[in-house]
Design a protein around this motif. Structure first.
Motif, PDB file in Angstrom:
ATOM      1  N   CYS A  49       0.871  -1.174   0.000  1.00 48.96           N
ATOM      2  CA  CYS A  49       0.000   0.000   0.000  1.00 48.96           C
ATOM      3  C   CYS A  49       0.909   1.225   0.000  1.00 48.96           C
ATOM      4  CB  CYS A  49      -0.879   0.006   1.251  1.00 48.96           C
ATOM      5  SG  CYS A  49      -1.754   1.565   1.480  1.00 48.96           S
ATOM      6  N   ARG A  50       0.907   1.942  -1.093  1.00 49.10           N
ATOM      7  CA  ARG A  50       1.828   3.087  -1.190  1.00 49.10           C
ATOM      8  C   ARG A  50       1.382   4.234  -0.292  1.00 49.10           C
ATOM      9  NH1 ARG A  50       4.530   3.452  -6.996  1.00 49.10           N
ATOM     10  NH2 ARG A  50       5.706   4.944  -5.798  1.00 49.10           N
ATOM     11  N   CYS A  51       0.097   4.232   0.094  1.00 50.28           N
ATOM     12  CA  CYS A  51      -0.370   5.275   1.015  1.00 50.28           C
ATOM     13  C   CYS A  51      -0.012   4.922   2.461  1.00 50.28           C
ATOM     14  CB  CYS A  51      -1.871   5.471   0.896  1.00 50.28           C
ATOM     15  SG  CYS A  51      -2.426   5.797  -0.778  1.00 50.28           S
ATOM     16  N   GLY A  52       0.341   3.676   2.703  1.00 50.37           N
ATOM     17  CA  GLY A  52       0.838   3.291   4.021  1.00 50.37           C
ATOM     18  C   GLY A  52      -0.208   3.118   5.095  1.00 50.37           C
ATOM     19  N   VAL A  53      -1.418   2.699   4.716  1.00 54.35           N
ATOM     20  CA  VAL A  53      -2.454   2.555   5.752  1.00 54.35           C
ATOM     21  C   VAL A  53      -2.451   1.134   6.343  1.00 54.35           C
ATOM     22  CG1 VAL A  53      -3.906   4.393   4.836  1.00 54.35           C
ATOM     23  CG2 VAL A  53      -4.314   2.068   4.078  1.00 54.35           C
ATOM     24  N   TYR A  54      -1.275   0.629   6.568  1.00 54.11           N
ATOM     25  CA  TYR A  54      -1.166  -0.775   7.007  1.00 54.11           C
ATOM     26  C   TYR A  54      -1.851  -1.052   8.339  1.00 54.11           C
ATOM     27  CZ  TYR A  54       2.199  -1.374   3.249  1.00 54.11           C
ATOM     28  OH  TYR A  54       2.791  -1.429   2.016  1.00 54.11           O
ATOM     29  N   ASN A  55      -1.785  -0.107   9.265  1.00 53.33           N
ATOM     30  CA  ASN A  55      -2.427  -0.364  10.564  1.00 53.33           C
ATOM     31  C   ASN A  55      -3.934  -0.507  10.414  1.00 53.33           C
ATOM     32  OD1 ASN A  55      -0.023  -0.357  11.909  1.00 53.33           O
ATOM     33  ND2 ASN A  55      -0.132   1.805  12.494  1.00 53.33           N
ATOM     34  N   ARG A  56      -4.489   0.297   9.522  1.00 51.33           N
ATOM     35  CA  ARG A  56      -5.941   0.216   9.326  1.00 51.33           C
ATOM     36  C   ARG A  56      -6.311  -1.060   8.560  1.00 51.33           C
ATOM     37  NH1 ARG A  56      -7.304   5.790   6.864  1.00 51.33           N
ATOM     38  NH2 ARG A  56      -5.170   6.465   7.165  1.00 51.33           N
ATOM     39  N   ILE A  57      -5.429  -1.501   7.701  1.00 48.93           N
ATOM     40  CA  ILE A  57      -5.666  -2.771   6.998  1.00 48.93           C
ATOM     41  C   ILE A  57      -5.650  -3.915   8.020  1.00 48.93           C
ATOM     42  CG2 ILE A  57      -4.639  -4.417   5.364  1.00 48.93           C
ATOM     43  CD1 ILE A  57      -3.752  -1.803   3.765  1.00 48.93           C
ATOM     44  N   ARG A  58      -4.721  -3.844   8.958  1.00 48.85           N
ATOM     45  CA  ARG A  58      -4.688  -4.862  10.025  1.00 48.85           C
ATOM     46  C   ARG A  58      -5.999  -4.833  10.809  1.00 48.85           C
ATOM     47  NH1 ARG A  58      -4.751  -8.902  12.049  1.00 48.85           N
ATOM     48  NH2 ARG A  58      -3.328  -9.922  13.487  1.00 48.85           N
ATOM     49  N   ASP A  59      -6.477  -3.613  11.121  1.00 44.35           N
ATOM     50  CA  ASP A  59      -7.762  -3.474  11.830  1.00 44.35           C
ATOM     51  C   ASP A  59      -8.897  -4.081  11.014  1.00 44.35           C
ATOM     52  OD1 ASP A  59      -6.507  -2.126  13.865  1.00 44.35           O
ATOM     53  OD2 ASP A  59      -7.150  -0.135  13.207  1.00 44.35           O
ATOM     54  N   ALA A  60      -8.896  -3.810   9.711  1.00 40.05           N
ATOM     55  CA  ALA A  60      -9.979  -4.306   8.849  1.00 40.05           C
ATOM     56  C   ALA A  60     -10.013  -5.835   8.861  1.00 40.05           C
ATOM     57  CB  ALA A  60      -9.793  -3.792   7.420  1.00 40.05           C
ATOM     58  N   VAL A  61      -8.861  -6.451   8.804  1.00 40.55           N
ATOM     59  CA  VAL A  61      -8.824  -7.921   8.795  1.00 40.55           C
ATOM     60  C   VAL A  61      -9.338  -8.454  10.136  1.00 40.55           C
ATOM     61  CG1 VAL A  61      -7.309  -9.943   8.633  1.00 40.55           C
ATOM     62  CG2 VAL A  61      -7.032  -8.037   7.033  1.00 40.55           C
ATOM     63  N   ARG A  62      -8.994  -7.775  11.220  1.00 41.23           N
ATOM     64  CA  ARG A  62      -9.495  -8.200  12.536  1.00 41.23           C
ATOM     65  C   ARG A  62     -11.021  -8.064  12.595  1.00 41.23           C
ATOM     66  NH1 ARG A  62     -10.898  -5.189  16.162  1.00 41.23           N
ATOM     67  NH2 ARG A  62      -9.657  -3.402  15.521  1.00 41.23           N
ATOM     68  N   ILE A  63     -11.536  -6.927  12.117  1.00 43.23           N
ATOM     69  CA  ILE A  63     -12.988  -6.710  12.121  1.00 43.23           C
ATOM     70  C   ILE A  63     -13.682  -7.770  11.261  1.00 43.23           C
ATOM     71  CG2 ILE A  63     -14.816  -5.142  11.323  1.00 43.23           C
ATOM     72  CD1 ILE A  63     -12.859  -2.806  12.029  1.00 43.23           C
ATOM     73  N   ALA A  64     -13.123  -8.033  10.086  1.00 45.54           N
ATOM     74  CA  ALA A  64     -13.730  -9.027   9.193  1.00 45.54           C
ATOM     75  C   ALA A  64     -13.721 -10.407   9.833  1.00 45.54           C
ATOM     76  CB  ALA A  64     -12.977  -9.052   7.862  1.00 45.54           C
ATOM     77  N   SER A  65     -12.642 -10.725  10.518  1.00 45.37           N
ATOM     78  CA  SER A  65     -12.546 -12.021  11.202  1.00 45.37           C
ATOM     79  C   SER A  65     -13.662 -12.135  12.238  1.00 45.37           C
ATOM     80  CB  SER A  65     -11.160 -12.131  11.852  1.00 45.37           C
ATOM     81  OG  SER A  65     -11.133 -13.178  12.790  1.00 45.37           O
ATOM     82  N   GLU A  66     -13.887 -11.052  12.995  1.00 43.77           N
ATOM     83  CA  GLU A  66     -14.935 -11.064  14.028  1.00 43.77           C
ATOM     84  C   GLU A  66     -16.324 -11.180  13.386  1.00 43.77           C
ATOM     85  OE1 GLU A  66     -12.300  -8.303  17.071  1.00 43.77           O
ATOM     86  OE2 GLU A  66     -14.120  -7.462  16.192  1.00 43.77           O
ATOM     87  N   THR A  67     -16.542 -10.437  12.315  1.00 38.98           N
ATOM     88  CA  THR A  67     -17.848 -10.467  11.638  1.00 38.98           C
ATOM     89  C   THR A  67     -18.135 -11.861  11.083  1.00 38.98           C
ATOM     90  OG1 THR A  67     -17.544  -8.185  11.000  1.00 38.98           O
ATOM     91  CG2 THR A  67     -19.257  -9.394   9.836  1.00 38.98           C
ATOM     92  N   LEU A  68     -17.127 -12.450  10.439  1.00 42.81           N
ATOM     93  CA  LEU A  68     -17.327 -13.789   9.863  1.00 42.81           C
ATOM     94  C   LEU A  68     -17.616 -14.806  10.962  1.00 42.81           C
ATOM     95  CD1 LEU A  68     -14.531 -13.529   7.172  1.00 42.81           C
ATOM     96  CD2 LEU A  68     -16.938 -14.002   6.685  1.00 42.81           C
ATOM     97  N   ALA A  69     -16.945 -14.662  12.104  1.00 40.81           N
ATOM     98  CA  ALA A  69     -17.195 -15.587  13.231  1.00 40.81           C
ATOM     99  C   ALA A  69     -18.626 -15.410  13.733  1.00 40.81           C
ATOM    100  CB  ALA A  69     -16.189 -15.333  14.338  1.00 40.81           C
ATOM    101  N   GLU A  70     -19.072 -14.147  13.826  1.00 44.39           N
ATOM    102  CA  GLU A  70     -20.455 -13.894  14.270  1.00 44.39           C
ATOM    103  C   GLU A  70     -21.452 -14.467  13.289  1.00 44.39           C
ATOM    104  OE1 GLU A  70     -21.113  -9.705  14.927  1.00 44.39           O
ATOM    105  OE2 GLU A  70     -19.475  -9.720  16.391  1.00 44.39           O
ATOM    106  N   ASN A  71     -21.178 -14.304  11.992  1.00 40.86           N
ATOM    107  CA  ASN A  71     -22.100 -14.816  10.976  1.00 40.86           C
ATOM    108  C   ASN A  71     -22.212 -16.334  11.021  1.00 40.86           C
ATOM    109  OD1 ASN A  71     -22.330 -12.206  10.182  1.00 40.86           O
ATOM    110  ND2 ASN A  71     -21.207 -12.418   8.264  1.00 40.86           N
ATOM    111  N   ASP A  72     -21.152 -16.980  11.485  1.00 42.95           N
ATOM    112  CA  ASP A  72     -21.136 -18.447  11.543  1.00 42.95           C
ATOM    113  C   ASP A  72     -21.901 -18.978  12.747  1.00 42.95           C
ATOM    114  OD1 ASP A  72     -19.827 -18.878   9.267  1.00 42.95           O
ATOM    115  OD2 ASP A  72     -17.872 -19.348  10.151  1.00 42.95           O
ATOM    116  N   ARG A  73     -22.188 -18.102  13.726  1.00 46.54           N
ATOM    117  CA  ARG A  73     -22.864 -18.581  14.944  1.00 46.54           C
ATOM    118  C   ARG A  73     -24.327 -18.894  14.706  1.00 46.54           C
ATOM    119  NH1 ARG A  73     -20.131 -14.314  18.316  1.00 46.54           N
ATOM    120  NH2 ARG A  73     -18.087 -15.244  18.544  1.00 46.54           N
TER     121      ARG A  73
END
Ligand code: FES
Length: 157
Positions: free
Chosen positions: A133-157
């Motif tokens: 990411c040339r804009c360097g938003v890596y921390n937010r990308i890490r956050d997004a993956v964490r949020i997506a992981s949580e959402t997918l886990a919730e959807n599976d319940r």
């Protein structure tokens, strides 16, 4: 010459020189422009698509090499008019700036979460390290993956 590719759940007819790069065929013949041309050397990840669930640099593979395998692109992620949880998480976490790398990032994140629904740091880095990411938003990308992981886990319940 190739006459068919399996893309986003459909067998798609086309006429293309099989030696052409998959990136070019997806973008220019099938108008799937989520995958982006970047470095052209397999180094930046902007062109990432999934082939049979694995993140692949479409700038590095001739279209004919895909054969019958199932290709997924960013355009195939939404379902019933709803964004895929990874796409939604990228928006919610504001994990993009110019957006050029985003589809490739999202595809790598989808592959990661399908293989490791709750990725640890090592798994995250192994999957996402090749997406720049040339804009360097890596921390937010890490956050997004964490949020997506949580959402997918919730959807599976
Ligand atoms: Fe394919 Fe950079 S354009 S990895």
């Amino acid at each position: 010459m190739i006459t068919r590719l399996h893309v986003n759940g459909r067998d798609t007819a086309l006429q293309a020189d099989g030696e052409r790069l998959l990136l070019s065929v997806l973008r220019d013949d099938l108008a799937l422009t989520g995958c982006k041309p970047g470095c052209g050397e397999g180094q930046c990840g902007a062109c990432t698509v999934l082939i049979d669930g694995k993140a692949v640099r479409s700038c590095m593979i001739p279209a004919a090499a895909v054969g019958e395998a199932k290709i997924r692109t960013a355009e195939g992620l939404e379902k019933d008019g709803k964004l895929h949880p990874v796409q939604q998480a990228f928006l919610d976490a504001d994990a993009l700036q110019c957006g050029y790398c985003t589809c490739g990032m999202v595809m790598s994140a989808v592959a990661l979460l399908e293989a490791h629904p709750e990725p640890n740091d090592e798994q995250f880095l192994a999957a996402m390290d090749g997406n720049i990411c040339r804009c360097g938003v890596y921390n937010r990308i890490r956050d997004a993956v964490r949020i997506a992981s949580e959402t997918l886990a919730e959807n599976d319940r």
